[in-house]
Design an enzyme around this catalytic site. Structure first.
Site, PDB file in Angstrom:
ATOM      1  N   THR A 105      -8.017  66.444  71.727  1.00 24.27           N
ATOM      2  CA  THR A 105      -9.060  66.502  72.739  1.00 24.27           C
ATOM      3  C   THR A 105      -8.911  65.279  73.621  1.00 24.27           C
ATOM      4  OG1 THR A 105     -10.586  67.735  71.369  1.00 24.27           O
ATOM      5  CG2 THR A 105     -11.552  66.390  73.105  1.00 24.27           C
TER       6      THR A 105
ATOM      7  N   LYS B  85     -12.100  72.572  77.271  1.00 27.56           N
ATOM      8  CA  LYS B  85     -12.512  71.871  76.050  1.00 27.56           C
ATOM      9  C   LYS B  85     -13.719  70.971  76.318  1.00 27.56           C
ATOM     10  CE  LYS B  85     -12.242  70.033  71.868  1.00 27.56           C
ATOM     11  NZ  LYS B  85     -13.014  70.699  70.807  1.00 27.56           N
TER      12      LYS B  85
ATOM     13  N   LYS C 260     -19.218  60.095  72.733  1.00 29.06           N
ATOM     14  CA  LYS C 260     -17.958  60.018  73.485  1.00 29.06           C
ATOM     15  C   LYS C 260     -17.712  61.335  74.235  1.00 29.06           C
ATOM     16  CE  LYS C 260     -13.161  59.925  72.597  1.00 29.06           C
ATOM     17  NZ  LYS C 260     -12.257  60.282  71.491  1.00 29.06           N
TER      18      LYS C 260
END
Lengths: 302, 302, 302, 302
Positions: free
Chosen positions: C104, C180, C249
């Site tokens: 990711t 994503k 995050k």
């Protein structure tokens, strides 16, 4: 002629002897007016000079035989009852009499009461104020008016004995109350803004108080930023002046007006949720400075 | 002794002759300083009295042979290059020389440059300012400082010839820049707040201008609310002073600092998204008053 | 032909043996591939069948002599180092080799690495996944791809041995990573939404669990609402699966992408500030369900 | 015994033949019930099999002589009038009769009506539904109930002929309506979330439709994300199913409940302001998909 005007209105009805109403009533007495006072808790009338006031048992009695009636009450519903109720002002008030309505109420209520007065042959002047009890005592209130021009002329000398400035917002009875709602919103937004900025400074190792002093003496050298800035920067939450739950009520009123006017106000949402959370956390009876500032601090883990 | 101090530093390096830098440089010349100036666009130096300035070809040249170098640049990266680059200040600057860094930069950059100076044997004083070009010309800037005490002593007479007040925020080089970021946030928040309040008033049939005048002369009688209040209330978006895309940059910096400090700031999110939307809509080059105020108006369908 | 494809690529490089990487590597071994593995903590390779893996000391060694290298690392910077560093993949990787990048990461990083591969004569395929370690073990990952068509063809049989579905998002290397980021945002937004709704129900005297069961089996009968719904409704914050600071995050990455794309996302601001506050309160190492849900509860005083 | 129950209640009162009421009434007739129907616009009764319904002129007439009365009306005030008014249900309804109240109303109203029924000797069962008219026609409604246990027993076979599942939320009459409000909020929040995510994808050069298909078939494979996801991704705003102004009403109700429950809900603020803005922009009669999605697009300049 002001002299004759003063003579004619030498006796005034006055309803609502709360934290604001008492110093206002005292200033009217100092200015030479005699008052017919009504208050739910009658004993509050004892704070006024006995020779200058007559204590009444109902709003209707306070409005009887005078050309001017002033109201300073805490909620829309209480004011409605005082005007429209079984023992309300309209039962006795003089034709062409002027009701100077100084409470913080919604524009809706102002419009409704204005219509009721017109129907009854009397007049309604919206005259909400900005200022806390100490400002009321010092004749330092800022007064916003809206309503018909003749009522403003008649009310002028009376309002001048209560505040340091009168600002007019047109003929619609609700206008002055819109300004009051907008101002309360701006105060709340300023408090949140300062709490965010000073917490940011704190978490960067700075002295909150110095930051607040800087802004309060330069770009933001206005009372709101100086007075609330000092309290917020110093996390000084005592004594309780204005309660968080009342600040929340102000935020609700602003939010509702934003709905009615179809005018989205994202910062209203922020301060509304800030104070709703304060109430939910059980801080409803704290000072609203605590309601806002402590909430911001907790979110930042300090 | 100020006299001797002035003598010692009679020649100063000055880098950055933009909208702010030019009037500041002129004020320094008026105060009796001679300048070694550097600017990317050299021709800007022509606006300064020829007898009082030497034009340099690099930052290193401007910093050569002086004890004081002032920088007033538009971005962190440009300032870093001017200090640390191949032809940067540190290549020539005197031991114990003081770099007075007046640009609006992030606290991070200030700390990084401060360390580089210490390593090189010189000193760094953060001294960002509040005020637009007209305030710079009128010596009406508000100056925030942070850094070591000796640098502040040395810089004092110079800063006094540029602004109307100096406020100190401690020894950490980033401190003054935190205050600058917080202040920019408070200005943006005030603009959004006014746009929301005055649009609410407008949709209730009131005159926005009167409402702004009332707040600007009473509870909010500070320059921010008077000057921006007038523009916002009047939807006066010309001429373009400070661009929306630069206001957006300020909001981004405030947001980033809120992340670094772990200090949630919901109103930052509001103004950030307001200006991000302005940029997305193609209004990046409009005045930031338009970026904020027109966005609020469009959301309200007016 | 898949058979020949499998033969050609029978040996694969694999970098990153974390919680996700280990089960993925095992599945590749089960599917008949032999692996050249690299991991910062070499001992993790012990979890893989010894006969099927060669342990390498650098990313360059893992990429040496194979046509396919897979990376599954935790951060952009670590991946950049593994590709571009002194001992990085590009030092040894075959011409026309395909780097299947399943971490990711931000779209920016994907585009940067794609260009570096093209320059070096090799290829980059973005293939980030949705699914937790248990889904990885069960070959139930959802895989998003973007990049050149030939790379997709080559990667297909390999990806099929890792997931239950492959979805393509075009040729731009960053495309799959945008999806994503968007998906992570939608998960976070769903968590906040449920926490708000179930707290509302709780404060109205309802059983949170029953409410979650209802929605999870009717209108919102999708895994996100069923699995997280159960944890949120039950305030079940143990064991810690995915940490609040990692959720934060994700929110930061979504926010940054919203800035880069000039696409305002108000709900990103909400979930960002929710998790920033969680981190500020010291909850960074709690499960992100706790970070979101406990924050909503505290704001509501429960 | 269900058989005897069916016999006893073979004739049912039914009030409210709108878009939802008509298909529900048809299903009751199909299940063997005969109906005493009342609707403000009497002609709507023509859509029902003439042999199975008696048309009544008042709610009181529809409730006369039956043990079960069902209401499916559009607003709290209309329902209150139908129950409590001069010609309302309570004027004629049987002792121990059960009022199955299926409208979307506030929990407050449910509690008020429940008390009025108890006082009158009859019973009130809240039974709001999730589903649009096509779901009503297909007997695919999801039904939430709250109230006394005996009413639920009696209502069970009737509700089973209207929906695909019945979920109970306790004895407090308002409970089921809280769930309905929470669900409407979750739908709105999902719409906003998708609009933000798909606009982010669009501005990154991706095909919105493909992104929506991916999420709708993987992590978010629930009807809300599939059906609304397709409309939002495709910016397909015709035909108008559910109007933006009604979506706004749902958001207002959710906001009000958040106030009453003292449960801050930041995402409610976002969707509330989104739809308030849609109404302010004159989009009140557009489909709520347009109200949400077009607003997000405009903010992003696309």
């Amino acid at each position: 002629m002001i002299t004759s005007t003063n003579k004619t209105h030498n006796k005034i009805g006055f309803i609502g002897l709360g934290n604001m109403g008492v110093p206002m009533a005292k200033n009217l007495i100092s200015a030479g007016y005699r008052l017919q006072v009504y208050n739910r808790t009658i004993s509050k009338a004892g704070e006024l000079d006995a020779a200058s006031r007559t204590v009444c048992q109902t709003p209707a009695a306070a409005a009887n035989g005078v050309d001017i009636i002033i109201t300073m009450l805490s909620e829309d519903e209480i004011l409605k009852e005082a005007v429209l109720g079984e023992e309300g002002i309209l039962k006795t008030f003089a034709k062409n009499g002027v009701h100077i309505s100084m409470s913080t109420i919604s524009p809706d209520t102002a419009q409704l009461l204005s219509k009721a007065h017109v129907t009854a042959g009397s007049r309604y002047l919206a005259a909400p104020v900005f200022g806390r009890p100490d400002a009321a005592a010092a004749k330092k209130l800022w007064i916003c008016t809206s309503g018909d021009e003749q009522s403003k002329e008649i009310a002028k000398p009376i309002l001048e004995s209560l505040g340091q400035g009168i600002f007019d917002f047109g003929e619609d009875a609700g206008g002055a109350n819109v300004v009051k709602v907008a101002g309360n919103f701006m105060i709340l937004a300023s408090m949140e803004m300062m709490a965010e900025a000073y917490t940011l400074a704190e978490k960067n190792g700075l002295d909150r108080t110095k930051v607040a002093e800087f802004f309060g003496s330069t770009l933001f050298n206005a009372p709101i930023f100086q007075n609330y800035g000092k309290l917020i920067a110093g996390k000084q939450y005592q004594p309780v002046g204005f309660k968080s739950k009342l600040g929340y009520k102000d935020a609700r009123i602003a939010f509702k007006l934003s709905q009615q006017a179809e005018s989205p106000m994202p910062i209203v949402s922020i301060v509304h949720n800030r104070l709703l959370s304060a109430v939910a956390k059980g801080w409803g009876d704290t000072d609203w400075v605590e309601g806002v500032s402590r909430g911001v601090s907790e979110d930042a883990g300090v």
